[in-house]
Write a protein that holds these residues in place. Structure first.
Motif, mmCIF file in Angstrom:
data_model
loop_
_atom_site.group_PDB
_atom_site.id
_atom_site.type_symbol
_atom_site.label_atom_id
_atom_site.label_comp_id
_atom_site.label_asym_id
_atom_site.label_seq_id
_atom_site.Cartn_x
_atom_site.Cartn_y
_atom_site.Cartn_z
ATOM 1 N N ASN A 166 -1.380 -1.619 -7.312
ATOM 2 C CA ASN A 166 -1.698 -2.633 -8.318
ATOM 3 C C ASN A 166 -0.398 -3.117 -8.951
ATOM 4 O OD1 ASN A 166 -2.973 -4.275 -10.177
ATOM 5 N ND2 ASN A 166 -3.558 -2.600 -11.529
ATOM 6 N N ARG A 204 0.839 -1.198 0.000
ATOM 7 C CA ARG A 204 0.000 0.000 0.000
ATOM 8 C C ARG A 204 0.871 1.243 0.000
ATOM 9 N NH1 ARG A 204 -5.477 -0.584 1.901
ATOM 10 N NH2 ARG A 204 -5.991 -2.791 2.204
ATOM 11 N N ASN A 221 0.290 5.103 1.156
ATOM 12 C CA ASN A 221 -0.662 5.977 1.844
ATOM 13 C C ASN A 221 -2.037 5.316 1.975
ATOM 14 O OD1 ASN A 221 1.105 8.169 2.301
ATOM 15 N ND2 ASN A 221 0.798 8.882 0.200
ATOM 16 N N ASP A 222 -2.015 4.033 2.327
ATOM 17 C CA ASP A 222 -3.213 3.232 2.574
ATOM 18 C C ASP A 222 -3.998 2.866 1.312
ATOM 19 O OD1 ASP A 222 -4.284 1.861 4.756
ATOM 20 O OD2 ASP A 222 -6.015 3.196 4.859
ATOM 21 N N GLU A 223 -3.463 3.215 0.138
ATOM 22 C CA GLU A 223 -4.081 2.812 -1.118
ATOM 23 C C GLU A 223 -3.353 1.580 -1.639
ATOM 24 O OE1 GLU A 223 -6.699 4.095 -2.863
ATOM 25 O OE2 GLU A 223 -7.108 5.517 -1.229
#
Length: 232
Positions: free
Chosen positions: A156, A149, A151-153
């Motif tokens: 892919n 991740r 920043n918490d995203e």
């Protein structure tokens, strides 16, 4: 459980030849004749690896790869291409392919490549046996869930990109040669393809760096290879 290989090629003779050989090697197979059918297969069938031809009608392999990667980021893809220009091979890698093989190819070499990519994909979690969570500034890598991740995203990442990231992030500051990264991320079978690691690193930078031209995390050590720049 038998592993399932999707064979995507508009030439039925090639599909028949590859299917027969792979099934004799112990794999199960599904088939598609173009990129449209390839996307449908991925949406409806459990597939362990895709053999994806580049030149096909209706939707070519690169267009199909782009769609497949949006939904199925962890499924390994080997591109099949009659093109020999280096730029065409690099384009496939840039779009998320894990490997490529140029027609005409040896069936035994194809099977060896398939096994190497599957082994690489299934062993991603093995490179950090003692660590379950890596924290590197804005990047978090959870080994147990096979997630990275920013920043918490969720990032892919392809299997190769993920393994490169984990290898570098495990030891910030350590310099890895291209050959070392290739062995770690792709295996010893790929030592002659070590320059392709640059393409994978470039793709990875685009996903984790705010400014890939001035990277914060993955630094180039000119003449040698790469290191992870964050030492926190």
């Amino acid at each position: 459980m038998d592993q399932i290989i999707a064979i995507v090629d508009d030439e039925i003779k090639i599909r028949d030849m590859v299917r027969t050989f792979l099934e004799n090697e112990g794999f199960k197979t599904v088939e598609a004749a173009d990129g449209v059918e390839a996307v449908d297969i991925m949406d409806n069938d459990k597939v362990d690896l895709i053999l994806l031809d580049v030149m096909m009608p209706r939707k070519d392999g690169l267009q199909a790869l782009r769609e497949i990667r949006l939904k199925h980021k962890h499924v390994p893809v080997i591109m099949l291409t009659a093109k020999t220009e280096e730029i065409d091979k690099l384009l496939g890698l840039e779009m998320g392919a894990d490997d490529y093989i140029t027609k005409p190819f040896s069936l035994r070499e194809l099977a060896a490549r398939i096994r190497a990519v599957l082994r690489r994909s299934s062993s991603n979690a093995d490179i950090l046996e003692a660590d379950e969570l890596l924290l590197r500034d804005e990047i978090t890598i959870n080994i147990s869930t096979y997630e990275a991740r920013l920043n918490d995203e969720i990032l892919n990442l392809t299997p190769t990109e993920y393994k490169i990231l984990v290898t570098l992030a495990r030891k910030p500051g350590r310099v890895y040669s291209r050959l070392q990264l290739m062995n770690s991320a792709m295996g010893e079978e790929y030592v002659n393809y070590e320059r392709s690691i640059d393409t994978h690193v470039s793709n990875l930078r685009k996903k984790i760096e705010k400014d890939p031209a001035h990277p914060k995390y993955i630094h180039t050590v000119y003449g040698i290879g790469y290191r992870f720049g964050d030492k926190k």
